[in-house]
Motif scaffolding. Structure first.
Motif, short mmCIF file in Angstrom:
data_model
loop_
_atom_site.label_atom_id
_atom_site.label_comp_id
_atom_site.label_asym_id
_atom_site.label_seq_id
_atom_site.Cartn_x
_atom_site.Cartn_y
_atom_site.Cartn_z
N PRO A 65 -16.84 29.51 -10.18
CA PRO A 65 -15.23 29.56 -10.71
C PRO A 65 -14.62 30.39 -9.66
CG PRO A 65 -17.10 30.40 -12.19
CD PRO A 65 -17.97 30.01 -10.74
N HIS A 66 -14.97 31.13 -8.99
CA HIS A 66 -14.20 31.97 -7.85
C HIS A 66 -13.77 31.01 -6.81
CE1 HIS A 66 -12.49 34.96 -5.30
NE2 HIS A 66 -13.35 34.80 -4.33
N LEU A 67 -14.42 30.28 -6.26
CA LEU A 67 -14.19 29.34 -5.33
C LEU A 67 -13.12 28.08 -5.88
CD1 LEU A 67 -17.34 28.85 -3.21
CD2 LEU A 67 -15.32 30.23 -2.64
N TRP A 68 -13.21 27.72 -7.18
CA TRP A 68 -12.42 26.92 -7.39
C TRP A 68 -11.09 27.43 -7.70
CZ3 TRP A 68 -12.74 21.86 -8.39
CH2 TRP A 68 -11.64 21.22 -9.15
N LYS A 69 -10.97 28.62 -8.25
CA LYS A 69 -9.75 29.26 -8.50
C LYS A 69 -8.83 29.52 -7.08
CE LYS A 69 -7.64 33.14 -10.90
NZ LYS A 69 -8.13 34.19 -11.92
N GLN A 70 -9.67 30.00 -5.92
CA GLN A 70 -9.04 29.88 -4.97
C GLN A 70 -8.75 28.61 -4.29
OE1 GLN A 70 -11.82 31.70 -1.65
NE2 GLN A 70 -10.36 32.24 -0.56
N ALA A 71 -9.50 27.73 -4.32
CA ALA A 71 -9.16 26.19 -3.96
C ALA A 71 -7.54 25.83 -4.66
CB ALA A 71 -10.38 24.96 -4.21
N GLN A 72 -7.70 26.04 -6.01
CA GLN A 72 -6.57 25.87 -6.66
C GLN A 72 -5.33 26.65 -6.03
OE1 GLN A 72 -7.90 26.70 -10.65
NE2 GLN A 72 -7.36 24.49 -11.45
N ALA A 73 -5.40 27.86 -5.79
CA ALA A 73 -4.36 28.59 -5.28
C ALA A 73 -3.81 27.96 -4.00
CB ALA A 73 -4.64 30.10 -5.00
N ARG A 74 -4.80 27.69 -2.94
CA ARG A 74 -4.39 27.15 -1.78
C ARG A 74 -3.74 25.69 -1.99
NH1 ARG A 74 -9.04 28.82 2.42
NH2 ARG A 74 -8.92 31.29 2.23
#
Length: 100
Positions: free
Chosen positions: A13-22
């Motif tokens: 979930p953390h990486l998914w959220k970071q990918a969305q932010a990028r």
């Protein structure tokens, strides 16, 4: 802030959220570039084409700088923020490695 797309199964979930932010930042950056090219082109056409008196002051500069500061803040939040959930773990590992 609720994410636009829910985290798919078998994803961090953390990486998914970071990918969305990028991805969001990249879309913001493309909009910034496109709109600035458009506005500066209008300014230059009016300055050197239709009426030379209009282009005395570079009015698109206000938008370019103002939006640019917002874009910079967005970049720092997405790419340079050290306050994520992994920040404590990274700092701990850094301190642990210094002790060796």
């Amino acid at each position: 802030m609720e994410s636009e797309h829910p985290t798919p199964p078998n994803r961090d979930p953390h990486l998914w959220k970071q990918a969305q932010a990028r991805v969001g930042f990249k879309q913001h950056f493309r909009s910034y570039v496109f709109v600035n090219i458009l506005v500066w082109t209008i300014y230059l056409v009016l300055t050197f084409g239709v009426d030379r008196r209009i282009g005395i002051f570079p009015w698109p500069l206000f938008m370019t700088l103002g939006w640019g500061f917002g874009l910079l803040a967005h970049y720092v939040r997405v790419y340079r923020s050290g306050d994520g959930p992994d920040a404590v773990e990274r700092e701990y590992q850094r301190l642990q490695n210094q002790g060796r």
